[in-house]
Design a protein around this motif. Structure first.
Motif, PDB file in Angstrom:
ATOM      1  N   UNK A  46     -44.248 -24.347 -29.499  1.00 41.46           N
ATOM      2  CA  UNK A  46     -43.789 -23.087 -28.381  1.00 41.46           C
ATOM      3  C   UNK A  46     -44.439 -23.073 -27.314  1.00 41.46           C
ATOM      4  N   UNK A  87     -42.881 -24.220 -22.691  1.00 41.48           N
ATOM      5  CA  UNK A  87     -43.126 -23.908 -21.235  1.00 41.48           C
ATOM      6  C   UNK A  87     -42.390 -22.715 -21.059  1.00 41.48           C
ATOM      7  N   UNK A  88     -41.944 -21.922 -22.217  1.00 39.34           N
ATOM      8  CA  UNK A  88     -41.047 -20.894 -22.274  1.00 39.34           C
ATOM      9  C   UNK A  88     -41.801 -19.509 -22.449  1.00 39.34           C
ATOM     10  N   UNK A  89     -41.959 -18.794 -21.643  1.00 39.66           N
ATOM     11  CA  UNK A  89     -42.970 -17.634 -21.450  1.00 39.66           C
ATOM     12  C   UNK A  89     -42.746 -16.833 -22.627  1.00 39.66           C
ATOM     13  N   UNK A  90     -41.574 -16.542 -23.114  1.00 38.78           N
ATOM     14  CA  UNK A  90     -41.230 -15.700 -24.290  1.00 38.78           C
ATOM     15  C   UNK A  90     -41.846 -16.235 -25.511  1.00 38.78           C
ATOM     16  N   UNK A 144     -44.357 -18.119 -25.974  1.00 36.04           N
ATOM     17  CA  UNK A 144     -45.573 -17.829 -25.962  1.00 36.04           C
ATOM     18  C   UNK A 144     -46.097 -16.381 -26.444  1.00 36.04           C
ATOM     19  N   UNK A 145     -45.249 -15.236 -25.629  1.00 34.62           N
ATOM     20  CA  UNK A 145     -45.499 -14.070 -25.804  1.00 34.62           C
ATOM     21  C   UNK A 145     -45.434 -13.652 -27.653  1.00 34.62           C
ATOM     22  N   UNK A 175     -45.830 -16.222 -29.884  1.00 30.34           N
ATOM     23  CA  UNK A 175     -47.043 -16.532 -30.521  1.00 30.34           C
ATOM     24  C   UNK A 175     -48.374 -15.363 -30.292  1.00 30.34           C
ATOM     25  N   UNK A 181     -34.094 -12.102 -24.322  1.00 34.61           N
ATOM     26  CA  UNK A 181     -32.999 -12.682 -24.963  1.00 34.61           C
ATOM     27  C   UNK A 181     -32.829 -13.864 -25.545  1.00 34.61           C
ATOM     28  N   UNK A 182     -33.964 -14.494 -25.589  1.00 33.82           N
ATOM     29  CA  UNK A 182     -33.905 -15.663 -26.435  1.00 33.82           C
ATOM     30  C   UNK A 182     -35.425 -15.984 -26.695  1.00 33.82           C
ATOM     31  N   UNK A 241     -35.299 -22.562 -27.731  1.00 27.96           N
ATOM     32  CA  UNK A 241     -35.578 -23.662 -26.986  1.00 27.96           C
ATOM     33  C   UNK A 241     -35.492 -24.825 -27.690  1.00 27.96           C
TER      34      UNK A 241
END
Lengths: 300, 118, 973
Positions: free
Chosen positions: A118, A122-125, A127-128, A130, A209-210, A215
């Motif tokens: 995750x 590179x997707x911030x959401x 990581x949020x 996680x 949203x995702x 990803x």
């Protein structure tokens, strides 16, 4: 040797099928509770197969690529560390190689791989999710550890076979009756472990949203679904062995894991979701206190 | 008590009195030159006491000629000479430094020379 | 007779100089240098003749008269062997510094030469009245020099010196009168024949004079003002000549005073030491700080005079006073505020040497004197011992702060090169000379660690740790300066540490390794603050260790208080109990591979100390083992939480280090075979993974120039190998099987259950779960997520940094799959220690069994690798070959993601956690320390209110002291 390998393969295959099926059932039951039609029970099989046949054209880096493998390896490792059917030594698989402590820690193997994937996306959401998941995990692991230690110390063994063997003198010898408070704590901790509501915050980012699964697509996603199903069954198996006297036959195994699974599904369907900090505080307070009662009992 | 002894003790008493007056002055005066004066006073007292320490009643001054056989101890008197010379030098230096210091601080009051403290 | 020229040649020079016209500074310089060189030559000859180089016996002396008649009219000098050494120091100081006066105030040369003569005269005088003359000359020269300097507050400083010397004259002459009246003699020896009221009177008068002249607390006020107000040249010269002379003179007179019981000196000294050093903590200006340090040494002299006698006294005082005066001289010369031009890297070290000398750090000479002296005190005067130790620690604190604050401002030019070299050379030669004299105390014959297996493990640990840090030492960035030398020294002494055969050897190696590391740390960018914290905590732990060793009366450690003190020393060094502050400030500040060395290798010295203490004091089980285990567990938890919230890579690792070392303490506290196996296994493992992590951090810093998580991220693409090695280390310390870290946890938990310490077990387990938070934070913050455009240029780490990481990562793998390699060494060695309780783990092939648990690392490892391999191969051959896309090509709800920096999640990483923890009172260790330091500051402020700055107050102090002394002595009689 060969029979051991056969048993391992059989365990993994059964767990995969059973896990996907349980997932399908849960989707159906949840839909009924919501008053919807819901998907078919076999929908998960269809999804996994369909996704598996598609190819993904992009990836986000090495760890992204490896994460599903970490995930599935972790799930299988946990699965193989737990005895499946009591008395059938051949189904004990690899459980001789470790005890409950090993099991507690090897459960993180898949989670860590997942989190790394995750992060690499590179997707911030992702990581949020996680960061929330890890925060929540550290709190339910506290109560779960207390419960496991209380039971293991009470039974004078860390070996899972030993814990199961100590519960074979009828229903009253099950740990859920011998250690009711620890069991209650463990069962509450089981909900966030299965990412069930009211502790389902980890999955929230995918609704914003995702999220991480978006990803991931196609074959990556298929492997992750399978991994999740396997991991789910492994945890069910562990709990059955820990609290419910293990399974004396395949049938009782299916029954016990089914009922335990239904417990999460039902609770999950009727509760709204905690905010992460609320769930952390709740998990620090309620199940831990419950489990501590038995720990103190054991110490005295 | 003979006159010699009276002289002997009054010398000590005067010396001690001067020292005490000097110390009192040093501790209570604020003007830097008055402090210098107080020091000189105490110094004089100390010198008196020093002379006293070698004083032996009923003896002559240590100026040796044939007629004099019993003299007071000459040593302290020699030492006092040294002490007086040094005292003059120190007093002069003190006054110089005091004057310059009061020029710097704009006042000869020692209470105004407290820049360096704690 | 001609030898008296050693004393009087400078006076001759002074007279000649005074008559030379002021413009001819060349001529006067020539005169000065000529007389100084000639005088020095005489002193050298004298010292050789008297055998002064043999410090063991300083009693040789020659006596001669000069002038007319016999003393006191003539001048009577007794040149002792020890005195010639002090005279050498004085000459050296004047020769090194006179050119500075010659440049700025040529007229002050006669004054300097007069001061030197007065100092030499006082040094050798044996007559009370002669001493008076020299005292007066010294005062006049001091006042003159002060007034002739160019410092703004010179008049005020001069007037205070003049006031006090006026009072001293009066009191001293009164004493002379009484002495002569009662005995008819004025030699110092005559003091001994006094009796009755005259004895008391002379004693109190002379003691007041001495304490005032020494600037010992509480009569230090004028001296502090003088040091603060005088120019640093004058103050430096003063402390190396006049101040030293007064100290040596006082050392001569004090034992002769007919005061009855000399222990009164020790009480004045010890009390004064503690109080003055408290006040010293609050001193602001450089001169004043060094003034307080002078006061500390004066108090030490009083303590020595009260507690020691004979050759031991002479030697101790000589070494302490000569080297402390020389150190202060160098510090004043280096800290010259007029010349704050430029700054050089050497300045920091150049300034640290005198500071270390003053603080008494081995192997510098002051240490030897302090050590012998403190040993004596510990044996015979325990209360004085504690007071002196406390005072010395306080002194070390403000000296280190002085160094940290000032070393940047100093200019090497100010301390012109040849003299700097000569100064360092003198100090080093002296160090070696004195060291060899006491070398008999160093002992490597039988180690304090009796078990050769344990010893070898630690040897290997320290050697390997140092070696692995070495390849990367030249990969420095920015203003980091060369630190490899100090790293090497520190590592070498650490490597020797397990072989130490007695307490003193252990202590010396321990301190050398610590303070060499302090210098190493100070080479970092803006690292002086970090180095300061390290120095303070290292010296605190050093003093605790020293106290423990000295109180053990010859053995390495005795059970009870000494063992407790040494345990505390180890805990401070490990950063437990809230003392983690230094770890968190020092590790991030240290340059290059230094933090890897500190955290991975140097911290294990404290583990070694704990092991040694436990083995030697009680054979294994320390009575406070349980408390230690609790402390370890709670620190593990607190450290983990703080690490998870840290905003900086190195800071995170520092907290993680604090946390991980907590487990070692828990294991050692258990005092069972299982517990110790766990502790030592974890010690080895911690060294491996922490070094790998810090070397990874060093690589990242080297390539990107930053360690802030805000500026990092996405480096996996640029530095894949660094990432891989870091990942292995992270998986390992998180305790996830099949890597090495799980073993330590498994052994520890088994040990805790065996002992029935379940609450500690729960805390430790919880801490290990919290470790997942920071392990992910670390990996994501640096290597995953979005690569900042600022780091687009970053490359893979250089081989010098990468190779050690690779070796460490490989060892983690090996240890993870085959932990029995280590356990097979550890367990038999620990089984042989009788003091450890519990059952040993049974090792059958790859299987490790305890009474309750099983663990087969090899099978678990194989299982994981096989499953992973099958999944990998299956994936690989299935022809699934997606393409790598740019980092911003992510599903972002149909929007174009803004810049990489904005998409990278880095601030407030564990927000929910912080929120959930919000109910906790925010007790920062920092605040506790601030509280402690505030309390001390208040005490110090209270004490220093004594020194009002009004010259008359100081006179009142002296007179009050006199009266109190009178009352006390009469009450006592």
């Amino acid at each position: 040797m060969l029979s051991n390998i056969m048993s391992i393969l059989l365990t993994v295959f059964t767990a995969l099928v059973w896990g996907l099926l349980l997932g399908g059932i849960s989707r159906t039951v949840t839909a009924k509770i919501h008053g919807r039609m819901g998907p078919r029970v076999t929908q998960n099989f269809i999804d996994v197969w369909k996704l598996f046949r598609k190819t993904s054209s992009i990836h986000h880096g090495g760890m992204f690529w490896l994460a599903p493998m970490f995930r599935i390896t972790g799930a299988i490792a946990v699965l193989l560390m737990v005895p499946v059917v009591v008395g059938q030594n051949i189904t004990y698989n690899m459980s001789f190689a470790g005890d409950v402590f090993l099991l507690l820690y090897i459960m993180f193997f898949g989670c860590l791989g997942m989190a790394l994937g995750a992060g690499n996306s590179g997707h911030p959401y992702a990581v949020i999710a996680v960061s929330r998941g890890l925060a929540q995990m550290s709190s339910y692991e506290l109560s779960f550890s207390v419960a496991v230690v209380a039971i293991a110390v009470g039974l004078h063994t860390f070996r899972i076979e030993g814990i199961v063997a100590a519960q074979q003198a009828g229903i009253s010898s099950w740990n859920i009756f011998r250690f009711p408070f620890a069991s209650a704590g463990a069962l509450i901790a089981f909900l966030p472990m299965q990412m069930a509501y009211p502790f389902g915050i980890v999955l929230a980012p995918q609704e914003i949203p995702i999220g991480p699964p978006t990803e991931y697509s196609s074959r990556f996603l298929s492997l992750m679904f399978s991994g999740r199903a396997l991991f789910s069954v492994a945890k069910l198996l562990f709990f059955v062995n820990l609290l419910f006297g293990g399974a004396s036959s395949w049938l009782s195994l299916l029954l016990k894991t089914f009922l335990l699974y239904m417990y999460t599904v039902v609770v999950s369907s009727v509760f709204p979701r905690f905010r992460t900090e609320q769930s952390i505080k709740f998990l620090w307070l309620v199940p831990t206190t419950l489990a501590l009662v038995d720990l103190v009992r054991v110490m005295l | 008590m003979s006159a010699e002894y009276l002289f002997y003790w009054s010398m000590a008493a005067t010396g001690l009195g001067l020292v005490l007056i000097g110390l009192w002055g040093v501790l209570t005066r604020k003007h830097i030159l008055r402090i210098a004066l107080a020091f000189t006073l105490a110094d004089t007292g100390v010198n008196l006491i020093l002379v006293w320490s070698g004083f032996l009643p009923n003896r002559a001054a240590p100026i040796i000629d044939s007629s004099v056989t019993t003299v007071v101890d000459p040593l302290p008197q020699a030492l006092v000479l040294t002490s007086i010379v040094i005292g003059v030098a120190v007093a002069a230096l003190f006054v110089v430094v005091g004057v310059l210091a009061s020029r710097k601080s704009g006042s000869a009051d020692i209470r105004h020379m407290k820049e360096l403290r704690w | 007779m001609v030898k008296a020229l050693a004393v009087f040649l400078p006076l001759l020079g002074a007279f000649i100089n005074a008559w030379l016209p002021g413009k001819h500074s060349k001529a006067s310089r020539f005169v000065s240098y000529t007389v100084l060189t000639a005088g020095l030559a005489f002193v050298v000859l004298l010292s050789i003749q008297l055998g002064a180089w043999n410090l063991a016996d300083l009693s040789n002396s020659v006596i001669f008269h000069s002038g007319v008649g016999s003393p006191p009219l003539s001048i009577n000098l007794e040149i002792t062997a020890g005195g010639t050494l002090a005279a050498l120091a004085m000459y050296a100081a004047v020769i090194f510094s006179i050119h500075r006066f010659a440049l700025h105030t040529p007229k002050s040369q006669p004054l300097i030469l007069a001061m030197l003569t007065a100092s030499l005269g006082l040094l050798f005088a044996t007559d009370i009245f002669n001493s008076f003359v020299f005292l007066e000359i010294g005062s006049i020269a001091t006042i003159g020099l002060t007034a002739a300097s160019r410092c703004g507050s010179r008049w005020e400083a001069a007037i205070k010196v003049a006031l006090v010397s006026g009072l001293v004259t009066i009191l001293y002459l009164l004493a002379v009168a009484v002495l002569y009246r009662s005995t008819g003699m004025l030699t110092m020896a005559a003091l001994g024949s006094l009796s009755g009221g005259a004895a008391v009177l002379v004693s109190i008068l002379l003691l007041t004079v001495i304490v005032t002249e020494l600037k010992a607390f509480p009569l230090a006020g004028w001296g502090l003002d003088f040091y603060q107000g005088a120019s640093s040249n004058v103050a430096g010269l003063y402390s190396a000549t006049w101040s030293l002379a007064v100290l040596m003179w006082a050392a001569k007179v004090l034992p002769l005073l007919p005061i009855g019981n000399p222990i009164i000196y020790a009480w004045i000294g010890a009390g004064g030491l503690v109080l003055s050093q408290l006040a010293g903590l609050r001193a602001g200006s450089a001169g004043r700080i060094l003034g307080y340090s002078t006061s500390a040494y004066a108090s030490l002299l009083l303590v020595a005079a009260g507690t020691t006698t004979g050759a031991f006294y002479t030697r101790t005082v000589l070494v302490l006073m000569v080297f402390s005066s020389l150190s202060k001289f160098s510090l004043f010369m280096l800290g010259n505020p007029w010349k704050n031009r430029g700054w050089s890297g050497y300045g920091t070290v150049l300034m640290l040497i005198p500071v270390l000398l003053l603080a008494g750090i081995p192997p510098l000479p002051v240490f030897w004197a302090k050590f012998a002296f403190l040993k004596h005190l510990a044996l015979h005067f325990p209360v004085v011992f504690y007071a002196v130790l406390a005072g010395l620690f306080l002194e070390a604190v403000y000296l280190f702060r002085f160094w940290a604050d000032r070393s940047e401002k100093i200019s090497v030019k100010a301390f012109s090169k040849p003299s700097a070299v000569a100064g360092v050379f003198i100090i080093l030669v002296a160090a070696i000379w004195i060291t060899q004299l006491w070398w008999g105390q160093l002992d490597f014959s039988g180690s304090i660690i009796a078990s050769s297996t344990l010893r070898n493990i630690f040897h290997a640990l320290f050697a390997a740790g140092t070696l692995l840090c070495l390849p990367g030492v030249f990969k420095r960035i920015g203003s980091e300066r060369n630190y490899w030398f100090w790293l090497l020294i520190s590592g070498a002494s650490l490597t020797l540490l397990p072989a130490a055969g007695n307490g003193i050897t252990f202590y010396i190696l321990w301190e050398i390794s610590a303070f060499a590391a302090v210098v190493g740390v100070s080479k970092g960018t803006g690292a002086r603050n970090g180095a300061f914290w390290y120095a303070v905590f290292a010296s605190f732990s050093g003093y605790l260790l020293l106290a423990g060793i000295l109180l053990s009366r010859g053995s390495f450690v005795m059970a009870g208080l000494p063992a407790l003190l040494m345990t505390l020393a180890a805990l401070v060094k490990l950063g437990q109990f809230g003392t983690h502050l230094w770890n968190v400030r020092t590790y991030p500040a240290a340059p290059g591979t230094m933090p890897a060395y500190l955290s991975g290798t140097a911290s294990k010295a404290a583990v070694l100390l704990l092991v040694a203490v436990a083995l030697n004091a009680t054979g294994g089980a320390l009575p406070w083992g349980r408390a230690m285990a609790w402390a370890g567990a709670l620190t593990a938890l607190a450290g983990a939480v703080l690490a998870a919230l840290a905003p900086d890579y190195k800071k995170l690792l520092a907290y993680a280090s604090v946390s991980q070392i907590g487990y070692i303490l828990v294991g050692l506290g258990l005092a069972s075979i299982l517990g110790w196996t766990a502790a030592l296994y974890h010690t080895v493992h911690h060294m491996i993974f922490k070094m790998a992590l810090f070397l990874g951090a060093a690589s990242v810093l080297y390539r990107t120039g930053t360690t802030r998580f805000n500026n990092l991220g996405g480096l996996v693409k640029k530095m894949p190998w660094t990432f891989a090695f870091t990942l292995i280390a992270v998986i390992s310390f998180a305790g996830i099987p099949p890597l090495a870290g799980f073993g330590g946890k498994w052994l520890l938990y088994n040990g805790l259950v065996e002992a029935g310490w379940l609450p500690i077990l729960i805390v430790a387990m919880f801490a290990s779960v919290v470790a997942f938070l920071y392990s992910y934070r670390l990996l994501h913050g640096v290597f995953l997520g979005q690569l900042s455009p600022k780091n687009a240029h970053a490359k893979e780490a250089p081989l010098a940094l990468l190779l050690p990481q690779g070796i460490l990562a490989a060892s983690i793998m090996v240890l993870g799959f085959k932990p029995t390699l280590l356990l097979n060494i550890l367990v038999p060695a620990l089984k042989a220690i009788p003091g450890l309780s519990g059952l040993a783990p049974v090792i059958q092939g790859d299987m490790v069994l305890t009474t309750m648990g099983t663990w087969n690392a090899w099978m678990v490892g194989i299982m994981v690798m096989v499953v992973f391999g099958i999944a990998f191969v299956f994936y690989w051959i299935s022809g699934h070959k997606p393409k790598y896309v740019g980092q911003l090509d992510i599903g972002f709800a149909g929007e174009m993601p803004p810049s990489a920096d904005e998409v990278h999640y880095s601030n407030n990483f564990f927000r929910p956690y912080t929120r959930a923890l919000a109910f906790l009172p925010r007790i920062h260790a920092e605040k506790i320390f601030c509280g402690v330091s505030k309390t001390f500051s208040m005490l110090g402020d209270g004490v220093r209110m004594l020194f009002t700055g009004d010259g008359r107050t100081y006179l009142a102090h002296s007179l009050l002291f006199l009266v109190l002394l009178f009352v006390f002595l009469n009450g006592g009689m």
